[in-house]
Design an enzyme around this catalytic site. Structure first.
Site, PDB file in Angstrom:
ATOM      1  N   HIS A   1       0.872  -1.173   0.000  1.00 19.98           N
ATOM      2  CA  HIS A   1       0.000   0.000   0.000  1.00 19.98           C
ATOM      3  C   HIS A   1       0.914   1.230   0.000  1.00 19.98           C
ATOM      4  O   HIS A   1       2.015   1.185   0.545  1.00 19.98           O
ATOM      5  CB  HIS A   1      -0.832  -0.058   1.295  1.00 19.98           C
ATOM      6  CG  HIS A   1      -1.930   0.953   1.395  1.00 19.98           C
ATOM      7  ND1 HIS A   1      -1.700   2.262   1.750  1.00 19.98           N
ATOM      8  CD2 HIS A   1      -3.263   0.845   1.208  1.00 19.98           C
ATOM      9  CE1 HIS A   1      -2.866   2.904   1.779  1.00 19.98           C
ATOM     10  NE2 HIS A   1      -3.827   2.080   1.451  1.00 19.98           N
TER      11      HIS A   1
ATOM     12  N   ASP B   1       3.029  -4.709   8.013  1.00 22.73           N
ATOM     13  CA  ASP B   1       1.795  -3.947   7.856  1.00 22.73           C
ATOM     14  C   ASP B   1       0.634  -4.941   8.008  1.00 22.73           C
ATOM     15  O   ASP B   1       0.375  -5.751   7.119  1.00 22.73           O
ATOM     16  CB  ASP B   1       1.775  -3.269   6.479  1.00 22.73           C
ATOM     17  CG  ASP B   1       0.445  -2.578   6.182  1.00 22.73           C
ATOM     18  OD1 ASP B   1      -0.462  -2.622   7.041  1.00 22.73           O
ATOM     19  OD2 ASP B   1       0.316  -2.003   5.082  1.00 22.73           O
TER      20      ASP B   1
ATOM     21  N   GLN C   1      -4.560  -5.416   6.809  1.00 19.61           N
ATOM     22  CA  GLN C   1      -5.544  -6.339   6.234  1.00 19.61           C
ATOM     23  C   GLN C   1      -5.532  -7.713   6.899  1.00 19.61           C
ATOM     24  O   GLN C   1      -6.334  -8.568   6.540  1.00 19.61           O
ATOM     25  CB  GLN C   1      -5.297  -6.526   4.728  1.00 19.61           C
ATOM     26  CG  GLN C   1      -5.539  -5.295   3.891  1.00 19.61           C
ATOM     27  CD  GLN C   1      -6.994  -4.829   3.907  1.00 19.61           C
ATOM     28  OE1 GLN C   1      -7.898  -5.544   4.318  1.00 19.61           O
ATOM     29  NE2 GLN C   1      -7.215  -3.603   3.474  1.00 19.61           N
TER      30      GLN C   1
ATOM     31  N   LYS D   1     -10.633  -0.852  10.455  1.00 16.58           N
ATOM     32  CA  LYS D   1     -10.848  -2.020   9.595  1.00 16.58           C
ATOM     33  C   LYS D   1     -11.258  -3.243  10.406  1.00 16.58           C
ATOM     34  O   LYS D   1     -11.497  -4.311   9.855  1.00 16.58           O
ATOM     35  CB  LYS D   1      -9.584  -2.325   8.791  1.00 16.58           C
ATOM     36  CG  LYS D   1      -9.263  -1.281   7.712  1.00 16.58           C
ATOM     37  CD  LYS D   1      -8.181  -1.803   6.786  1.00 16.58           C
ATOM     38  CE  LYS D   1      -7.386  -0.700   6.116  1.00 16.58           C
ATOM     39  NZ  LYS D   1      -8.122   0.026   5.088  1.00 16.58           N
TER      40      LYS D   1
ATOM     41  N   CYS E   1      -4.732   2.433  -3.749  1.00 14.04           N
ATOM     42  CA  CYS E   1      -3.499   2.923  -3.121  1.00 14.04           C
ATOM     43  C   CYS E   1      -2.344   1.949  -3.313  1.00 14.04           C
ATOM     44  O   CYS E   1      -1.524   1.747  -2.413  1.00 14.04           O
ATOM     45  CB  CYS E   1      -3.686   3.221  -1.637  1.00 14.04           C
ATOM     46  SG  CYS E   1      -4.913   4.472  -1.323  1.00 14.04           S
TER      47      CYS E   1
END
Lengths: 403, 145
Positions: free
Chosen positions: A116, A193, A196, A219, A359
Protein backbone atom coordinates in the site's frame (compact mmCIF):
# COMPACT_ATOMS: atom_id res chain seq x y z
CA UNK A 1 -26.41 -20.79 6.10
CA UNK A 2 -26.72 -17.13 6.99
CA UNK A 3 -25.63 -15.48 10.18
CA UNK A 4 -27.19 -12.99 12.53
CA UNK A 5 -24.25 -10.68 12.95
CA UNK A 6 -25.82 -7.96 10.82
CA UNK A 7 -28.24 -7.38 13.69
CA UNK A 8 -25.33 -6.08 15.73
CA UNK A 9 -24.91 -3.12 13.38
CA UNK A 10 -27.28 -0.17 13.30
CA UNK A 11 -26.18 0.74 9.78
CA UNK A 12 -27.68 -2.45 8.30
CA UNK A 13 -31.07 -1.83 9.85
CA UNK A 14 -34.00 -1.11 7.52
CA UNK A 15 -32.10 -1.49 4.25
CA UNK A 16 -30.62 -4.24 2.14
CA UNK A 17 -27.41 -2.49 1.18
CA UNK A 18 -24.67 -4.92 0.25
CA UNK A 19 -21.50 -3.63 1.84
CA UNK A 20 -18.55 -5.30 0.09
CA UNK A 21 -15.91 -2.66 0.81
CA UNK A 22 -14.63 -4.08 4.06
CA UNK A 23 -10.98 -3.87 3.05
CA UNK A 24 -11.42 -0.08 2.96
CA UNK A 25 -13.22 0.14 6.29
CA UNK A 26 -15.40 -2.22 8.31
CA UNK A 27 -18.74 -1.35 9.87
CA UNK A 28 -18.98 -0.60 13.59
CA UNK A 29 -21.30 -2.62 15.81
CA UNK A 30 -23.49 -1.00 18.44
CA UNK A 31 -21.28 -2.38 21.22
CA UNK A 32 -18.35 -0.32 19.99
CA UNK A 33 -20.45 2.83 19.76
CA UNK A 34 -21.86 2.15 23.23
CA UNK A 35 -18.38 1.83 24.71
CA UNK A 36 -17.43 5.18 23.21
CA UNK A 37 -20.65 6.77 24.44
CA UNK A 38 -20.06 5.34 27.91
CA UNK A 39 -16.62 6.89 27.97
CA UNK A 40 -18.08 10.19 26.85
CA UNK A 41 -20.99 10.10 29.29
CA UNK A 42 -19.24 8.81 32.38
CA UNK A 43 -15.57 9.77 32.49
CA UNK A 44 -14.64 12.20 29.72
CA UNK A 45 -11.58 14.09 30.89
CA UNK A 46 -8.05 14.51 29.64
CA UNK A 47 -6.35 11.24 30.55
CA UNK A 48 -2.87 10.78 32.00
CA UNK A 49 -2.62 14.17 33.69
CA UNK A 50 -5.69 14.62 35.86
CA UNK A 51 -5.83 14.33 39.62
CA UNK A 52 -9.55 13.85 39.91
CA UNK A 53 -11.89 10.91 39.48
CA UNK A 54 -13.03 11.42 35.88
CA UNK A 55 -9.49 11.83 34.62
CA UNK A 56 -8.33 8.83 36.63
CA UNK A 57 -11.07 6.75 35.06
CA UNK A 58 -10.37 8.15 31.58
CA UNK A 59 -6.74 7.11 32.09
CA UNK A 60 -7.84 3.67 33.23
CA UNK A 61 -10.04 3.20 30.14
CA UNK A 62 -7.20 4.31 27.88
CA UNK A 63 -4.61 2.07 29.51
CA UNK A 64 -6.99 -0.87 29.65
CA UNK A 65 -7.34 -0.57 25.87
CA UNK A 66 -3.56 -0.68 25.60
CA UNK A 67 -3.35 -3.82 27.74
CA UNK A 68 -6.12 -5.49 25.78
CA UNK A 69 -4.40 -4.63 22.49
CA UNK A 70 -1.10 -5.99 23.81
CA UNK A 71 -2.73 -9.29 24.76
CA UNK A 72 -4.66 -9.37 21.45
CA UNK A 73 -1.48 -9.46 19.34
CA UNK A 74 0.81 -11.21 21.81
CA UNK A 75 3.00 -8.26 22.85
CA UNK A 76 5.11 -8.93 25.92
CA UNK A 77 4.14 -5.75 27.74
CA UNK A 78 1.63 -2.98 27.12
CA UNK A 79 4.54 -0.52 26.83
CA UNK A 80 5.10 -2.05 23.41
CA UNK A 81 1.77 -0.68 22.17
CA UNK A 82 1.77 2.88 20.80
CA UNK A 83 -1.58 4.38 19.86
CA UNK A 84 -1.62 6.40 16.66
CA UNK A 85 -4.30 7.69 14.28
CA UNK A 86 -4.11 4.79 11.82
CA UNK A 87 -1.76 2.24 10.25
CA UNK A 88 -0.39 4.95 7.95
CA UNK A 89 0.72 7.02 10.92
CA UNK A 90 2.16 3.91 12.59
CA UNK A 91 4.31 3.19 9.53
CA UNK A 92 5.35 6.84 9.31
CA UNK A 93 6.32 6.79 12.97
CA UNK A 94 8.69 3.86 12.36
CA UNK A 95 10.10 5.48 9.22
CA UNK A 96 10.69 8.92 10.72
CA UNK A 97 11.90 7.70 14.08
CA UNK A 98 13.62 4.34 13.56
CA UNK A 99 14.33 4.80 9.85
CA UNK A 100 15.94 8.23 9.92
CA UNK A 101 17.99 7.44 13.03
CA UNK A 102 19.28 4.05 11.89
CA UNK A 103 19.62 4.14 8.11
CA UNK A 104 22.91 5.35 6.68
CA UNK A 105 24.22 6.03 3.19
CA UNK A 106 24.48 2.83 1.17
CA UNK A 107 22.09 0.85 3.40
CA UNK A 108 19.16 -0.93 1.80
CA UNK A 109 15.47 -0.95 2.70
CA UNK A 110 13.44 -3.83 1.29
CA UNK A 111 9.69 -3.60 0.66
CA UNK A 112 7.46 -5.43 -1.84
CA UNK A 113 5.85 -4.27 -5.06
CA UNK A 114 2.40 -5.02 -3.63
CA UNK A 115 2.67 -2.59 -0.71
CA UNK A 116 0.00 0.00 0.00
CA UNK A 117 1.29 3.51 -0.64
CA UNK A 118 1.48 3.99 3.14
CA UNK A 119 4.26 1.39 3.23
CA UNK A 120 6.06 2.82 0.20
CA UNK A 121 6.15 6.58 0.57
CA UNK A 122 7.67 6.70 4.10
CA UNK A 123 10.52 4.46 2.90
CA UNK A 124 11.05 6.52 -0.24
CA UNK A 125 11.47 9.47 2.11
CA UNK A 126 14.00 7.66 4.33
CA UNK A 127 15.94 6.40 1.31
CA UNK A 128 16.06 9.89 -0.19
CA UNK A 129 17.06 11.60 3.05
CA UNK A 130 19.75 9.07 3.93
CA UNK A 131 20.97 8.20 0.42
CA UNK A 132 19.92 4.62 0.98
CA UNK A 133 18.54 2.24 -1.62
CA UNK A 134 14.92 1.14 -1.75
CA UNK A 135 14.69 -2.45 -3.02
CA UNK A 136 11.44 -4.08 -4.17
CA UNK A 137 10.48 -7.73 -3.79
CA UNK A 138 8.60 -8.74 -6.93
CA UNK A 139 5.68 -11.15 -6.97
CA UNK A 140 4.25 -13.41 -9.67
CA UNK A 141 0.74 -13.06 -11.12
CA UNK A 142 -0.81 -14.86 -8.19
CA UNK A 143 0.97 -12.51 -5.82
CA UNK A 144 3.47 -15.05 -4.56
CA UNK A 145 6.86 -13.75 -3.46
CA UNK A 146 9.22 -16.65 -4.09
CA UNK A 147 11.87 -17.72 -1.58
CA UNK A 148 14.62 -17.08 -4.16
CA UNK A 149 13.25 -13.56 -4.59
CA UNK A 150 13.57 -12.50 -0.96
CA UNK A 151 16.76 -14.48 -0.41
CA UNK A 152 18.38 -12.65 -3.29
CA UNK A 153 17.10 -9.17 -2.40
CA UNK A 154 17.66 -9.26 1.37
CA UNK A 155 21.41 -8.98 1.90
CA UNK A 156 23.95 -7.86 4.49
CA UNK A 157 23.25 -4.31 3.33
CA UNK A 158 19.55 -4.62 4.25
CA UNK A 159 18.71 -2.79 7.46
CA UNK A 160 14.91 -2.70 7.22
CA UNK A 161 12.37 -5.06 5.68
CA UNK A 162 8.82 -3.72 5.67
CA UNK A 163 6.07 -5.90 4.25
CA UNK A 164 2.31 -6.32 4.34
CA UNK A 165 0.98 -9.57 5.77
CA UNK A 166 -2.10 -9.64 3.51
CA UNK A 167 -2.40 -7.69 0.25
CA UNK A 168 -5.33 -5.27 0.04
CA UNK A 169 -5.57 -5.99 -3.70
CA UNK A 170 -4.77 -9.67 -4.20
CA UNK A 171 -5.71 -10.93 -0.75
CA UNK A 172 -2.59 -13.06 -0.83
CA UNK A 173 -0.81 -13.82 2.45
CA UNK A 174 2.91 -13.19 2.36
CA UNK A 175 5.33 -15.61 4.06
CA UNK A 176 6.09 -12.98 6.69
CA UNK A 177 7.65 -15.27 9.26
CA UNK A 178 10.00 -16.88 6.73
CA UNK A 179 10.97 -13.46 5.40
CA UNK A 180 11.45 -12.18 8.97
CA UNK A 181 13.72 -15.08 9.89
CA UNK A 182 15.82 -14.57 6.79
CA UNK A 183 15.98 -10.81 7.38
CA UNK A 184 16.92 -11.23 11.04
CA UNK A 185 19.76 -13.54 10.08
CA UNK A 186 21.06 -10.69 7.90
CA UNK A 187 20.72 -8.22 10.77
CA UNK A 188 17.66 -6.30 9.52
CA UNK A 189 14.57 -5.31 11.50
CA UNK A 190 11.19 -6.41 10.22
CA UNK A 191 8.09 -4.23 10.04
CA UNK A 192 4.76 -5.86 9.26
CA UNK A 193 1.79 -3.95 7.86
CA UNK A 194 -1.09 -5.82 9.45
CA UNK A 195 -3.90 -3.52 8.24
CA UNK A 196 -5.54 -6.34 6.23
CA UNK A 197 -4.57 -9.28 8.44
CA UNK A 198 -5.27 -8.26 12.04
CA UNK A 199 -9.05 -7.77 11.43
CA UNK A 200 -9.42 -11.22 9.90
CA UNK A 201 -7.21 -13.68 11.75
CA UNK A 202 -5.40 -14.15 15.03
CA UNK A 203 -2.10 -12.35 14.61
CA UNK A 204 0.65 -12.97 17.14
CA UNK A 205 3.77 -10.86 16.90
CA UNK A 206 5.86 -13.55 18.63
CA UNK A 207 4.77 -16.22 16.15
CA UNK A 208 5.34 -13.81 13.23
CA UNK A 209 8.80 -12.84 14.57
CA UNK A 210 7.85 -9.23 13.79
CA UNK A 211 9.81 -6.33 15.26
CA UNK A 212 7.03 -3.87 14.47
CA UNK A 213 3.38 -4.34 13.51
CA UNK A 214 1.06 -1.59 12.26
CA UNK A 215 -2.74 -1.73 11.98
CA UNK A 216 -5.89 0.39 12.10
CA UNK A 217 -8.91 0.08 14.39
CA UNK A 218 -11.44 1.08 11.72
CA UNK A 219 -10.85 -2.02 9.59
CA UNK A 220 -11.66 -4.25 12.58
CA UNK A 221 -15.02 -2.81 13.66
CA UNK A 222 -13.38 -0.07 15.71
CA UNK A 223 -13.47 3.70 15.26
CA UNK A 224 -11.70 5.74 12.59
CA UNK A 225 -8.79 7.84 13.85
CA UNK A 226 -7.37 5.07 16.02
CA UNK A 227 -4.31 3.08 14.99
CA UNK A 228 -1.76 0.84 16.62
CA UNK A 229 1.97 0.44 16.38
CA UNK A 230 3.52 -2.52 18.14
CA UNK A 231 7.28 -2.35 18.57
CA UNK A 232 9.74 -4.48 20.50
CA UNK A 233 10.57 -2.67 23.70
CA UNK A 234 14.32 -2.53 23.17
CA UNK A 235 13.82 -1.02 19.71
CA UNK A 236 11.26 1.55 20.86
CA UNK A 237 13.46 2.59 23.80
CA UNK A 238 16.30 3.28 21.44
CA UNK A 239 14.19 5.47 19.11
CA UNK A 240 13.79 9.26 19.23
CA UNK A 241 10.29 10.69 19.59
CA UNK A 242 8.26 11.16 16.38
CA UNK A 243 6.12 14.12 17.47
CA UNK A 244 6.93 16.28 20.47
CA UNK A 245 4.89 18.41 22.83
CA UNK A 246 2.53 17.69 25.67
CA UNK A 247 2.48 14.60 27.85
CA UNK A 248 5.55 12.98 26.32
CA UNK A 249 8.17 14.60 28.56
CA UNK A 250 9.71 14.25 31.99
CA UNK A 251 11.40 17.62 32.31
CA UNK A 252 11.43 20.61 30.03
CA UNK A 253 13.78 23.55 30.39
CA UNK A 254 14.05 26.53 28.09
CA UNK A 255 16.61 24.74 25.96
CA UNK A 256 16.04 21.05 26.42
CA UNK A 257 13.77 18.24 27.51
CA UNK A 258 13.94 14.69 28.73
CA UNK A 259 11.34 12.39 27.33
CA UNK A 260 8.76 10.29 29.06
CA UNK A 261 9.04 6.54 29.32
CA UNK A 262 7.43 4.19 26.83
CA UNK A 263 4.82 4.26 25.49
CA UNK A 264 4.09 7.93 26.27
CA UNK A 265 7.27 9.07 24.55
CA UNK A 266 5.48 8.41 21.25
CA UNK A 267 2.08 9.82 22.15
CA UNK A 268 2.46 13.58 22.13
CA UNK A 269 -0.57 15.71 22.86
CA UNK A 270 -4.02 14.76 24.06
CA UNK A 271 -4.70 11.20 23.05
CA UNK A 272 -7.81 9.64 21.49
CA UNK A 273 -9.04 8.02 24.69
CA UNK A 274 -12.60 7.64 23.44
CA UNK A 275 -11.24 5.95 20.32
CA UNK A 276 -9.19 3.63 22.52
CA UNK A 277 -12.36 2.68 24.41
CA UNK A 278 -13.89 1.88 21.02
CA UNK A 279 -10.90 -0.22 19.97
CA UNK A 280 -11.10 -2.08 23.25
CA UNK A 281 -14.76 -2.91 22.63
CA UNK A 282 -13.97 -3.92 19.03
CA UNK A 283 -11.38 -6.41 20.28
CA UNK A 284 -13.96 -7.85 22.72
CA UNK A 285 -16.52 -8.04 19.93
CA UNK A 286 -14.19 -9.80 17.47
CA UNK A 287 -13.16 -12.24 20.20
CA UNK A 288 -16.83 -13.02 20.84
CA UNK A 289 -17.41 -13.63 17.14
CA UNK A 290 -14.21 -15.66 17.06
CA UNK A 291 -11.50 -15.69 14.43
CA UNK A 292 -12.31 -19.29 13.49
CA UNK A 293 -15.82 -18.25 12.61
CA UNK A 294 -14.61 -15.10 10.83
CA UNK A 295 -12.24 -17.16 8.72
CA UNK A 296 -14.78 -19.89 8.01
CA UNK A 297 -17.42 -17.36 6.87
CA UNK A 298 -15.02 -15.38 4.70
CA UNK A 299 -13.65 -18.52 3.05
CA UNK A 300 -17.11 -19.96 2.38
CA UNK A 301 -18.39 -16.68 0.90
CA UNK A 302 -15.24 -16.15 -1.16
CA UNK A 303 -15.59 -19.63 -2.68
CA UNK A 304 -19.18 -18.90 -3.63
CA UNK A 305 -18.35 -15.45 -4.96
CA UNK A 306 -15.41 -16.57 -7.08
CA UNK A 307 -17.26 -19.63 -8.41
CA UNK A 308 -20.08 -17.35 -9.55
CA UNK A 309 -17.70 -14.83 -11.09
CA UNK A 310 -15.78 -17.56 -12.90
CA UNK A 311 -19.01 -18.49 -14.70
CA UNK A 312 -19.04 -15.04 -16.32
CA UNK A 313 -16.46 -15.36 -19.12
CA UNK A 314 -15.85 -11.62 -19.39
CA UNK A 315 -14.66 -11.30 -15.79
CA UNK A 316 -10.98 -11.51 -14.92
CA UNK A 317 -10.03 -12.03 -11.27
CA UNK A 318 -6.66 -10.76 -10.07
CA UNK A 319 -4.44 -13.11 -8.09
CA UNK A 320 -4.76 -16.76 -7.21
CA UNK A 321 -7.42 -19.12 -8.58
CA UNK A 322 -7.85 -20.68 -5.16
CA UNK A 323 -10.45 -18.69 -3.18
CA UNK A 324 -8.84 -19.78 0.08
CA UNK A 325 -5.79 -17.69 -0.82
CA UNK A 326 -7.83 -14.46 -1.07
CA UNK A 327 -8.58 -13.52 2.55
CA UNK A 328 -12.04 -12.42 1.40
CA UNK A 329 -10.65 -9.95 -1.14
CA UNK A 330 -11.67 -10.39 -4.80
CA UNK A 331 -10.28 -7.81 -7.20
CA UNK A 332 -11.58 -8.05 -10.75
CA UNK A 333 -12.24 -6.43 -14.09
CA UNK A 334 -15.17 -6.73 -16.47
CA UNK A 335 -14.06 -6.74 -20.09
CA UNK A 336 -15.06 -3.55 -21.85
CA UNK A 337 -16.11 -1.74 -18.67
CA UNK A 338 -14.13 0.74 -16.64
CA UNK A 339 -14.16 -0.16 -12.91
CA UNK A 340 -15.51 3.27 -11.97
CA UNK A 341 -18.52 2.74 -14.23
CA UNK A 342 -19.00 -0.74 -12.77
CA UNK A 343 -18.99 0.69 -9.26
CA UNK A 344 -21.35 3.54 -10.23
CA UNK A 345 -24.02 1.27 -11.72
CA UNK A 346 -23.76 -1.25 -8.89
CA UNK A 347 -24.24 1.64 -6.47
CA UNK A 348 -27.67 2.24 -7.99
CA UNK A 349 -28.50 -1.32 -6.86
CA UNK A 350 -27.34 -0.62 -3.32
CA UNK A 351 -24.01 -2.39 -3.72
CA UNK A 352 -20.84 -0.85 -2.30
CA UNK A 353 -17.56 -1.89 -3.86
CA UNK A 354 -14.26 -0.13 -4.35
CA UNK A 355 -12.85 0.83 -7.75
CA UNK A 356 -9.55 2.40 -8.64
CA UNK A 357 -5.94 1.69 -7.85
CA UNK A 358 -6.49 0.81 -4.17
CA UNK A 359 -3.50 2.92 -3.12
CA UNK A 360 -1.23 0.36 -4.75
CA UNK A 361 -0.14 1.93 -8.04
CA UNK A 362 3.18 0.05 -8.31
CA UNK A 363 1.27 -3.25 -8.00
CA UNK A 364 -1.31 -2.14 -10.61
CA UNK A 365 1.54 -1.37 -12.99
CA UNK A 366 3.20 -4.71 -12.18
CA UNK A 367 -0.08 -6.51 -12.96
CA UNK A 368 -0.52 -4.48 -16.14
CA UNK A 369 -3.87 -2.98 -15.20
CA UNK A 370 -4.90 0.68 -14.94
CA UNK A 371 -7.48 0.21 -12.27
CA UNK A 372 -9.70 -2.55 -10.95
CA UNK A 373 -12.91 -3.16 -9.04
CA UNK A 374 -12.74 -4.88 -5.67
CA UNK A 375 -15.27 -6.75 -3.56
CA UNK A 376 -14.02 -7.43 -0.03
CA UNK A 377 -15.93 -9.49 2.54
CA UNK A 378 -16.24 -9.69 6.29
CA UNK A 379 -17.94 -12.08 8.69
CA UNK A 380 -21.25 -10.21 8.69
CA UNK A 381 -21.74 -10.65 4.96
CA UNK A 382 -24.06 -13.44 3.85
CA UNK A 383 -24.58 -15.98 1.10
CA UNK A 384 -27.76 -14.17 0.12
CA UNK A 385 -25.72 -11.00 -0.44
CA UNK A 386 -23.17 -12.90 -2.52
CA UNK A 387 -25.95 -14.34 -4.69
CA UNK A 388 -27.63 -10.96 -5.14
CA UNK A 389 -24.27 -9.37 -5.94
CA UNK A 390 -23.58 -12.03 -8.59
CA UNK A 391 -26.99 -11.53 -10.13
CA UNK A 392 -26.41 -7.78 -10.46
CA UNK A 393 -22.84 -8.25 -11.60
CA UNK A 394 -24.20 -10.31 -14.50
CA UNK A 395 -26.18 -7.28 -15.66
CA UNK A 396 -23.42 -4.69 -15.53
CA UNK A 397 -22.36 -5.10 -19.15
CA UNK A 398 -25.92 -4.67 -20.33
CA UNK A 399 -26.31 -1.52 -18.21
CA UNK A 400 -23.14 -0.16 -19.76
CA UNK A 401 -24.43 -0.81 -23.25
CA UNK A 402 -22.36 -3.86 -24.13
CA UNK A 403 -24.46 -6.45 -25.91
CA UNK B 1 -31.69 11.21 -13.97
CA UNK B 2 -30.81 7.95 -12.30
CA UNK B 3 -27.27 6.81 -12.98
CA UNK B 4 -28.28 3.73 -14.97
CA UNK B 5 -30.61 5.80 -17.16
CA UNK B 6 -27.87 8.34 -17.69
CA UNK B 7 -25.62 5.58 -18.96
CA UNK B 8 -28.36 4.03 -21.08
CA UNK B 9 -29.64 7.19 -22.66
CA UNK B 10 -26.49 9.23 -23.18
CA UNK B 11 -23.18 7.97 -21.88
CA UNK B 12 -23.02 4.48 -23.39
CA UNK B 13 -23.60 5.69 -26.94
CA UNK B 14 -20.83 8.29 -26.79
CA UNK B 15 -18.50 5.93 -24.96
CA UNK B 16 -18.98 2.91 -27.19
CA UNK B 17 -19.54 4.69 -30.50
CA UNK B 18 -17.77 8.05 -30.22
CA UNK B 19 -17.93 10.39 -33.23
CA UNK B 20 -14.70 12.18 -32.48
CA UNK B 21 -12.36 9.50 -31.17
CA UNK B 22 -9.61 9.71 -33.78
CA UNK B 23 -6.48 11.66 -34.64
CA UNK B 24 -6.50 14.95 -36.57
CA UNK B 25 -4.06 15.16 -39.48
CA UNK B 26 -2.71 18.59 -38.58
CA UNK B 27 -3.88 19.85 -35.18
CA UNK B 28 -2.90 23.32 -33.96
CA UNK B 29 -2.46 22.06 -30.42
CA UNK B 30 -2.46 18.69 -28.66
CA UNK B 31 -2.59 18.25 -24.91
CA UNK B 32 -2.73 15.26 -22.59
CA UNK B 33 -5.32 15.44 -19.82
CA UNK B 34 -4.91 12.98 -16.98
CA UNK B 35 -6.72 12.01 -13.80
CA UNK B 36 -3.92 10.13 -12.08
CA UNK B 37 -6.16 8.75 -9.36
CA UNK B 38 -8.50 6.94 -11.78
CA UNK B 39 -6.24 6.42 -14.76
CA UNK B 40 -8.40 8.52 -17.09
CA UNK B 41 -6.15 9.71 -19.84
CA UNK B 42 -7.23 11.73 -22.89
CA UNK B 43 -5.31 13.34 -25.66
CA UNK B 44 -7.28 16.33 -26.93
CA UNK B 45 -6.48 17.75 -30.36
CA UNK B 46 -7.77 21.09 -31.62
CA UNK B 47 -7.51 22.63 -35.08
CA UNK B 48 -7.92 26.39 -34.62
CA UNK B 49 -8.32 28.77 -37.57
CA UNK B 50 -9.11 32.49 -37.20
CA UNK B 51 -9.89 32.02 -33.50
CA UNK B 52 -12.45 29.39 -34.44
CA UNK B 53 -12.30 25.70 -33.58
CA UNK B 54 -12.40 24.27 -37.09
CA UNK B 55 -12.07 20.66 -35.93
CA UNK B 56 -11.36 18.65 -32.80
CA UNK B 57 -10.74 15.03 -31.84
CA UNK B 58 -9.62 12.96 -28.88
CA UNK B 59 -7.93 9.70 -28.09
CA UNK B 60 -7.15 7.86 -24.91
CA UNK B 61 -8.71 5.66 -22.34
CA UNK B 62 -10.78 6.04 -19.22
CA UNK B 63 -14.19 5.50 -17.75
CA UNK B 64 -17.35 5.94 -19.81
CA UNK B 65 -18.13 9.28 -18.19
CA UNK B 66 -14.75 10.78 -19.12
CA UNK B 67 -14.92 9.45 -22.67
CA UNK B 68 -18.53 10.44 -23.29
CA UNK B 69 -17.98 13.88 -21.83
CA UNK B 70 -15.08 14.43 -24.25
CA UNK B 71 -17.14 13.30 -27.23
CA UNK B 72 -20.11 15.51 -26.31
CA UNK B 73 -17.83 18.47 -25.69
CA UNK B 74 -16.31 18.17 -29.16
CA UNK B 75 -19.81 17.98 -30.70
CA UNK B 76 -20.51 21.28 -29.00
CA UNK B 77 -17.33 23.23 -29.68
CA UNK B 78 -16.66 22.52 -33.36
CA UNK B 79 -17.40 25.75 -35.24
CA UNK B 80 -17.35 27.88 -32.08
CA UNK B 81 -15.06 30.82 -31.43
CA UNK B 82 -12.32 29.94 -28.93
CA UNK B 83 -13.69 32.52 -26.48
CA UNK B 84 -17.11 30.89 -26.66
CA UNK B 85 -15.56 27.46 -26.11
CA UNK B 86 -13.77 28.81 -23.05
CA UNK B 87 -17.02 30.21 -21.72
CA UNK B 88 -18.79 26.88 -22.33
CA UNK B 89 -16.04 25.07 -20.43
CA UNK B 90 -16.61 27.40 -17.47
CA UNK B 91 -20.35 26.79 -17.72
CA UNK B 92 -19.89 23.03 -17.83
CA UNK B 93 -17.62 23.02 -14.80
CA UNK B 94 -20.05 25.41 -13.11
CA UNK B 95 -22.86 22.95 -13.79
CA UNK B 96 -20.86 20.11 -12.24
CA UNK B 97 -20.13 22.33 -9.24
CA UNK B 98 -23.84 23.18 -9.00
CA UNK B 99 -23.38 26.91 -9.60
CA UNK B 100 -24.50 27.28 -13.24
CA UNK B 101 -27.84 28.87 -14.16
CA UNK B 102 -30.57 27.05 -16.10
CA UNK B 103 -29.73 29.04 -19.26
CA UNK B 104 -26.04 28.27 -18.94
CA UNK B 105 -26.82 24.58 -18.60
CA UNK B 106 -29.17 24.57 -21.60
CA UNK B 107 -26.49 26.10 -23.77
CA UNK B 108 -24.39 22.97 -23.17
CA UNK B 109 -26.86 20.99 -25.30
CA UNK B 110 -26.37 17.22 -24.88
CA UNK B 111 -23.58 17.66 -22.33
CA UNK B 112 -26.20 19.12 -20.00
CA UNK B 113 -27.24 15.53 -19.36
CA UNK B 114 -24.21 15.17 -17.11
CA UNK B 115 -25.68 17.63 -14.63
CA UNK B 116 -26.43 14.89 -12.12
CA UNK B 117 -22.73 14.13 -11.84
CA UNK B 118 -22.71 17.10 -9.48
CA UNK B 119 -24.22 14.75 -6.88
CA UNK B 120 -21.42 12.24 -7.31
CA UNK B 121 -18.19 13.79 -6.05
CA UNK B 122 -16.17 10.74 -7.09
CA UNK B 123 -17.11 11.22 -10.74
CA UNK B 124 -16.62 14.97 -11.00
CA UNK B 125 -13.04 14.67 -12.19
CA UNK B 126 -14.10 12.20 -14.90
CA UNK B 127 -16.75 14.54 -16.29
CA UNK B 128 -14.51 17.61 -16.16
CA UNK B 129 -11.36 16.11 -17.67
CA UNK B 130 -11.93 17.00 -21.34
CA UNK B 131 -13.27 20.47 -20.52
CA UNK B 132 -10.37 21.25 -18.22
CA UNK B 133 -7.94 20.11 -20.91
CA UNK B 134 -9.67 22.18 -23.61
CA UNK B 135 -9.57 25.27 -21.40
CA UNK B 136 -5.87 24.79 -20.81
CA UNK B 137 -5.19 24.42 -24.54
CA UNK B 138 -7.09 27.54 -25.54
CA UNK B 139 -5.43 29.54 -22.80
CA UNK B 140 -2.05 28.36 -24.04
CA UNK B 141 -2.95 29.40 -27.59
CA UNK B 142 -4.22 32.78 -26.48
CA UNK B 143 -1.04 33.42 -24.52
CA UNK B 144 0.85 32.54 -27.69
CA UNK B 145 2.61 29.55 -26.10
Amino acid sequence: MNNDFKKDFAIFEGNDIIYFDNAATAQRPRKVMEAMTTFNDTCNANPLRGLYDWSVRATAAYEEAREKTAAFIGAQTSEEIIFTRNATESLNLVAYSYGLSHIKEGDEIVISVMEHHSNILPWQMVARERKAKLVFLECDEEGTIAREEYESKITDKTKIVSIMQVSNVLGVTNPVREIADYAHAKGAVVIVDGAQSVPHRAVDVQALHADFLAFSAHKMCGPMGMGVLYGKKELLEDMPPFLTGGEMIEYVTREDATFAELPHKFEAGTVNAQGAAGLSAAIDYLRDVGFDRIRETEDRLTKRLMAGMQELPYITICGANDPLLHSGIVTFNIEGCHPHDVSSVLDTEGICIRAGHHCAQPLMKHLGVQSTARASLYFYNTEEEVDRFLEKLGKVREWLGIK
Amino acid sequence: MEMKDLYREIVNEHNLYPSHKKDLADPTIVLQGVNPSCGDDINLQLLVENDTIADAAFNGSGCAISQASADMMIDLIIGKKTDDALRLAEQFMGMIKGTATRDEIEELEEAAALEDISHMPARVKCANLAWRTMKEEIEKLQKGE
